[in-house]
Design an enzyme around this catalytic site. Structure first.
Site, mmCIF file in Angstrom:
data_model
loop_
_atom_site.group_PDB
_atom_site.id
_atom_site.type_symbol
_atom_site.label_atom_id
_atom_site.label_comp_id
_atom_site.label_asym_id
_atom_site.label_seq_id
_atom_site.Cartn_x
_atom_site.Cartn_y
_atom_site.Cartn_z
ATOM 1 N N ASP A 64 0.907 -4.707 13.029
ATOM 2 C CA ASP A 64 0.050 -4.305 11.909
ATOM 3 C C ASP A 64 0.778 -3.289 11.036
ATOM 4 O O ASP A 64 1.158 -2.216 11.502
ATOM 5 C CB ASP A 64 -1.244 -3.689 12.446
ATOM 6 C CG ASP A 64 -2.155 -3.196 11.336
ATOM 7 O OD1 ASP A 64 -3.084 -3.936 10.975
ATOM 8 O OD2 ASP A 64 -1.931 -2.075 10.827
ATOM 9 N N LYS A 111 -1.681 -4.911 4.386
ATOM 10 C CA LYS A 111 -2.873 -4.509 3.636
ATOM 11 C C LYS A 111 -2.505 -4.192 2.191
ATOM 12 O O LYS A 111 -1.409 -3.684 1.927
ATOM 13 C CB LYS A 111 -3.500 -3.267 4.279
ATOM 14 C CG LYS A 111 -3.664 -3.352 5.788
ATOM 15 C CD LYS A 111 -4.165 -2.046 6.376
ATOM 16 C CE LYS A 111 -4.051 -2.041 7.888
ATOM 17 N NZ LYS A 111 -2.674 -1.747 8.350
#
Length: 274
Positions: free
Chosen positions: A48, A78
């Site tokens: 991530d 993101k």
């Protein structure tokens, strides 16, 4: 309940996401490359990152150095707040993919619910999903009211809501809301930024022959929360994954949950100015 590192959560669109992943917040200057390579060697299959971390290139290099098939990995990044909006999100996605060196992304998240922007940002994520560039789309740091607002204007339900979650911030109402709607809760800062010296966590560590960090990670998993502990140290990365050879009793899970103080180590999604 996750019993091995290869176990995965089935998201609401059928995509499978590992229960345990590596977080790389603040990892830079080559440390992120070493961390990713070490994690994959240790059996991790999920990484991530985020555009604002400034380490997508290093993460991509770590993926390449690991030398395993791309389809075995689950990679998340993101869109940052300054890039939110429809067209700017599409451009930000392209920039992230170039840095990562990937053709497709497993999960793309809205990093924070920027007022008056996150709905348009979500529409861009829906386009990326429909066009096949992303296997799954979700959000991060969304309260229930953010999710309700998004629902009014969206056609696709987020697969994931990644939020601050740990024994001092159990977010029970949000967790229940997400579970009812098949939105997978994912924990960032699961280890409370190293604040693991609570007597109960120490006591349970002694009881199970584990570290307080391993106790907390196991608690996450038994609460059906995907967790991504951050580390750049190969030894710690391995230790964080050594949580599949024991299980907390239901009583001990409840004891840990009872530590909740609604305490945040990061910003409140209703009060952030970045």
């Amino acid at each position: 309940m996750a019993t091995q590192i290869t176990d995965r959560s089935v998201l609401n669109n059928g995509v499978e996401m590992p229960w345990l992943g590596l977080g790389v917040w603040k990892a830079k200057d080559g440390n992120e490359t070493v961390a990713v390579r070490s994690a994959i060697k240790a059996g991790y299959r999920s990484v991530d990152t985020a555009a604002v971390y400034g380490n997508e290139e290093g993460v991509g290099e770590g993926i390449r150095q690991a030398g395993i098939d791309r389809d075995q990995l689950f990679i998340t990044t993101k869109v940052w707040n300054a890039d939110q909006g429809y067209e700017s999100t599409l451009k930000a996605f392209d920039a992230s993919m170039k840095k990562l060196g990937l053709d497709t992304l497993d999960l793309y998240l809205i990093h924070w619910p920027v007022k008056d922007k996150f709905v348009e940002t979500w529409k861009a994520l829906e386009k990326l999903y429909r066009d096949g560039y992303v296997r799954a789309i979700g959000v991060s740091n969304f309260h229930i009211h953010h999710l309700e607002e998004l629902k009014k204007h969206s056609e696709i339900t987020p697969v994931v809501n990644q939020v601050e979650y740990h024994p001092l911030l159990t977010q029970k109402e949000l967790h229940a809301y997400c579970k009812e709607r098949s939105i997978q809760l994912e924990a960032w800062s699961p280890l409370m930024q190293g604040n693991l010296d609570h007597p109960l966590l120490v006591e349970l560590g002694q009881k199970y022959g584990k570290s307080p960090a391993q106790i907390v990670i196991r608690w996450d998993l038994q609460n059906e929360v995907v967790t991504i502990p951050k580390s750049i140290t190969p030894e710690r990365i391995v230790q964080n994954a050594q949580v599949f050879d024991f299980a907390l009793s239901a009583e001990d899970v409840e004891k840990i949950s009872a530590l909740n103080e609604n305490k945040r180590f990061g910003p409140d999604p209703d009060n952030f100015d970045f």
